[in-house]
Design a protein around this motif. Sequence first.
Motif, PDB file in Angstrom:
ATOM      1  N   SER A  20      -5.983 -25.942  12.256  1.00 34.75           N
ATOM      2  CA  SER A  20      -5.700 -25.523  10.408  1.00 34.75           C
ATOM      3  C   SER A  20      -7.323 -25.192  10.174  1.00 34.75           C
ATOM      4  CB  SER A  20      -4.595 -26.450   9.618  1.00 34.75           C
ATOM      5  OG  SER A  20      -4.521 -26.227   8.850  1.00 34.75           O
ATOM      6  N   GLU A  21      -7.676 -24.972   9.006  1.00 28.87           N
ATOM      7  CA  GLU A  21      -8.313 -24.987   8.134  1.00 28.87           C
ATOM      8  C   GLU A  21      -8.515 -25.259   6.326  1.00 28.87           C
ATOM      9  OE1 GLU A  21     -10.703 -20.790   8.495  1.00 28.87           O
ATOM     10  OE2 GLU A  21     -11.512 -21.547  10.753  1.00 28.87           O
ATOM     11  N   ARG A  22      -7.573 -26.451   6.638  1.00 23.75           N
ATOM     12  CA  ARG A  22      -6.833 -26.661   5.537  1.00 23.75           C
ATOM     13  C   ARG A  22      -6.646 -27.979   5.378  1.00 23.75           C
ATOM     14  NH1 ARG A  22      -2.007 -23.967   2.395  1.00 23.75           N
ATOM     15  NH2 ARG A  22      -0.502 -23.328   4.188  1.00 23.75           N
ATOM     16  N   LEU A  23      -6.248 -28.793   5.020  1.00 23.56           N
ATOM     17  CA  LEU A  23      -5.204 -30.295   4.904  1.00 23.56           C
ATOM     18  C   LEU A  23      -3.985 -29.920   4.133  1.00 23.56           C
ATOM     19  CD1 LEU A  23      -7.988 -32.664   5.235  1.00 23.56           C
ATOM     20  CD2 LEU A  23      -6.036 -32.031   7.356  1.00 23.56           C
ATOM     21  N   TYR A  24      -2.427 -30.256   4.307  1.00 24.34           N
ATOM     22  CA  TYR A  24      -1.824 -30.004   3.339  1.00 24.34           C
ATOM     23  C   TYR A  24      -0.330 -30.921   4.172  1.00 24.34           C
ATOM     24  CZ  TYR A  24       0.886 -26.307   6.090  1.00 24.34           C
ATOM     25  OH  TYR A  24       1.604 -25.168   6.377  1.00 24.34           O
ATOM     26  N   ALA A  25       0.499 -31.357   2.957  1.00 25.25           N
ATOM     27  CA  ALA A  25       1.607 -32.117   3.682  1.00 25.25           C
ATOM     28  C   ALA A  25       2.113 -31.747   4.885  1.00 25.25           C
ATOM     29  CB  ALA A  25       2.806 -32.374   2.584  1.00 25.25           C
ATOM     30  N   LEU A  26       1.876 -30.825   5.275  1.00 30.51           N
ATOM     31  CA  LEU A  26       3.052 -29.840   6.469  1.00 30.51           C
ATOM     32  C   LEU A  26       2.521 -30.072   7.454  1.00 30.51           C
ATOM     33  CD1 LEU A  26       5.668 -29.670   6.945  1.00 30.51           C
ATOM     34  CD2 LEU A  26       4.782 -26.689   6.762  1.00 30.51           C
ATOM     35  N   ASN A  27       0.829 -30.506   7.712  1.00 26.85           N
ATOM     36  CA  ASN A  27      -0.046 -30.450   8.538  1.00 26.85           C
ATOM     37  C   ASN A  27       0.057 -31.837   9.216  1.00 26.85           C
ATOM     38  OD1 ASN A  27      -2.595 -29.416   6.590  1.00 26.85           O
ATOM     39  ND2 ASN A  27      -1.145 -28.349   8.208  1.00 26.85           N
ATOM     40  N   ASN A  28       1.057 -32.645   8.703  1.00 25.34           N
ATOM     41  CA  ASN A  28       1.420 -33.501   9.006  1.00 25.34           C
ATOM     42  C   ASN A  28       2.103 -34.005  10.616  1.00 25.34           C
ATOM     43  OD1 ASN A  28       2.036 -36.821   9.522  1.00 25.34           O
ATOM     44  ND2 ASN A  28       4.179 -36.483   9.267  1.00 25.34           N
ATOM     45  N   PHE A  29       3.275 -32.833  10.588  1.00 23.31           N
ATOM     46  CA  PHE A  29       4.172 -32.329  11.707  1.00 23.31           C
ATOM     47  C   PHE A  29       3.119 -31.756  12.907  1.00 23.31           C
ATOM     48  CE2 PHE A  29       6.458 -32.776   7.936  1.00 23.31           C
ATOM     49  CZ  PHE A  29       7.011 -33.936   8.477  1.00 23.31           C
ATOM     50  N   ARG A  30       2.191 -31.472  12.493  1.00 28.12           N
ATOM     51  CA  ARG A  30       2.145 -29.545  13.492  1.00 28.12           C
ATOM     52  C   ARG A  30       0.771 -30.454  15.071  1.00 28.12           C
ATOM     53  NH1 ARG A  30      -1.890 -24.973  11.679  1.00 28.12           N
ATOM     54  NH2 ARG A  30      -2.085 -24.728  12.928  1.00 28.12           N
ATOM     55  N   PHE A  31       2.047 -30.872  16.147  1.00 28.12           N
ATOM     56  CA  PHE A  31       1.661 -31.630  17.137  1.00 28.12           C
ATOM     57  C   PHE A  31       2.186 -30.272  18.405  1.00 28.12           C
ATOM     58  CE2 PHE A  31       0.296 -34.920  14.537  1.00 28.12           C
ATOM     59  CZ  PHE A  31      -0.168 -35.668  14.761  1.00 28.12           C
ATOM     60  N   HIS A  32       1.136 -30.196  19.475  1.00 26.29           N
ATOM     61  CA  HIS A  32       1.370 -30.373  20.757  1.00 26.29           C
ATOM     62  C   HIS A  32       3.158 -30.630  20.803  1.00 26.29           C
ATOM     63  CE1 HIS A  32       1.930 -28.314  24.537  1.00 26.29           C
ATOM     64  NE2 HIS A  32       0.612 -27.425  24.584  1.00 26.29           N
ATOM     65  N   PRO A  33       4.171 -30.641  21.737  1.00 28.59           N
ATOM     66  CA  PRO A  33       5.484 -31.337  22.402  1.00 28.59           C
ATOM     67  C   PRO A  33       4.047 -32.146  23.583  1.00 28.59           C
ATOM     68  CG  PRO A  33       5.954 -28.985  21.943  1.00 28.59           C
ATOM     69  CD  PRO A  33       4.366 -29.661  21.977  1.00 28.59           C
ATOM     70  N   LEU A  34       3.137 -31.883  23.884  1.00 31.04           N
ATOM     71  CA  LEU A  34       2.647 -33.343  25.395  1.00 31.04           C
ATOM     72  C   LEU A  34       1.806 -33.828  24.272  1.00 31.04           C
ATOM     73  CD1 LEU A  34       2.192 -30.644  28.155  1.00 31.04           C
ATOM     74  CD2 LEU A  34       4.184 -32.308  27.579  1.00 31.04           C
ATOM     75  N   ASN A  35       0.640 -33.289  23.438  1.00 31.24           N
ATOM     76  CA  ASN A  35       0.140 -34.750  22.657  1.00 31.24           C
ATOM     77  C   ASN A  35       1.196 -35.507  22.089  1.00 31.24           C
ATOM     78  OD1 ASN A  35      -1.942 -34.048  20.090  1.00 31.24           O
ATOM     79  ND2 ASN A  35      -0.668 -35.806  20.708  1.00 31.24           N
ATOM     80  N   TYR A  36       2.627 -34.985  20.969  1.00 21.87           N
ATOM     81  CA  TYR A  36       3.767 -35.614  20.768  1.00 21.87           C
ATOM     82  C   TYR A  36       3.606 -36.981  21.617  1.00 21.87           C
ATOM     83  CZ  TYR A  36       6.968 -37.078  17.190  1.00 21.87           C
ATOM     84  OH  TYR A  36       7.507 -38.205  16.442  1.00 21.87           O
ATOM     85  N   LEU A  37       4.367 -36.626  23.012  1.00 14.47           N
ATOM     86  CA  LEU A  37       4.774 -37.302  24.116  1.00 14.47           C
ATOM     87  C   LEU A  37       3.523 -38.323  24.734  1.00 14.47           C
ATOM     88  CD1 LEU A  37       7.167 -38.146  26.441  1.00 14.47           C
ATOM     89  CD2 LEU A  37       5.881 -35.615  27.666  1.00 14.47           C
TER      90      LEU A  37
END
Length: 297
Positions: free
Chosen positions: A152-169
């Motif tokens: 993403s080329e901007r930051l805002y509240a919803l970016n917090n949930f922007r993860f690849h599932p394997l990254n999250y794992l």
Amino acid sequence: MKRLISRYLLATTVIGNMTLFFLARKFGWNLELAVLLGALGSFAAAWGLERVLPHERRWLGKGADIAVDLTSAVVVVAIVDPLLKFAGPVLAVAVWRMFGGGSALADWLAAQAFVPQLLAVVMLSELGRYWAHRWHHTLGWLWKLHALHHSSERLYALNNFRFHPLNYLNNFLLGVFPLMLLGVPADVMLGYLALSQPVLMLQHANLDLRSGWLNYVFSTNEVHRWHHSSTPSEANRNYGYTLVLWDHVFGTFHYLPCDNAPRRIGLFAENSDYPASGSYLTQLTQAFKPGCCRLYG
């Protein structure tokens, strides 16, 4: 009023969440509900105040990336996180049975009162998450997964949930699963969530906050925005999840009281072939394509 919000929003949400948690624990209320309400309240504050007190006005509005962030939020919150919370304890019990269970650290934790347990858990989990995050920036095969979060080329509240599932794992395996192996009580784990959630909900927010000395303690949006810089020397900093404790210890902390913002947000020049404007599925599968997401330098 805006000045008060800018100065005290982080402190207010952290204190408010922890107060709600300790009241719930004292009076036998539902701790999971208390943590959830605190998280939702923090997110609602971040989302609503972005229109009133933005750090960057050009980041406002409905960008093309909102579909990616919303899809990722659904996948992470409704699928990945519940699966890990179910499978984690089952796997921990299996490991305990396989190796006989018990350890000196587990015994020491069990003998402590609630607050010392909570402090120890915060430091241990933050250490695991710090290295999980740092390795996603220094190991090419992990950067392939983490590039989605930085696209993403901007930051805002919803970016917090922007993860690849394997990254999250991977974050879960290093930051949460070890606590399950240690047999950390559920209320201690929830106490850590009560502390971390308000920080995380504000961490990517497009808010012009001025949190002062708290920037040297928490991974605030003022500190974390450097981590999303498109310049590697700025982005490979501030790996902390909730706290920046381990960034101080390992020399990766970066914060400027004045002019505290990178010139550009997004992926590095070496990742120019990454489909940053593509759909969630496009970016999800990009990590498995040969030649994707070269590391900088």
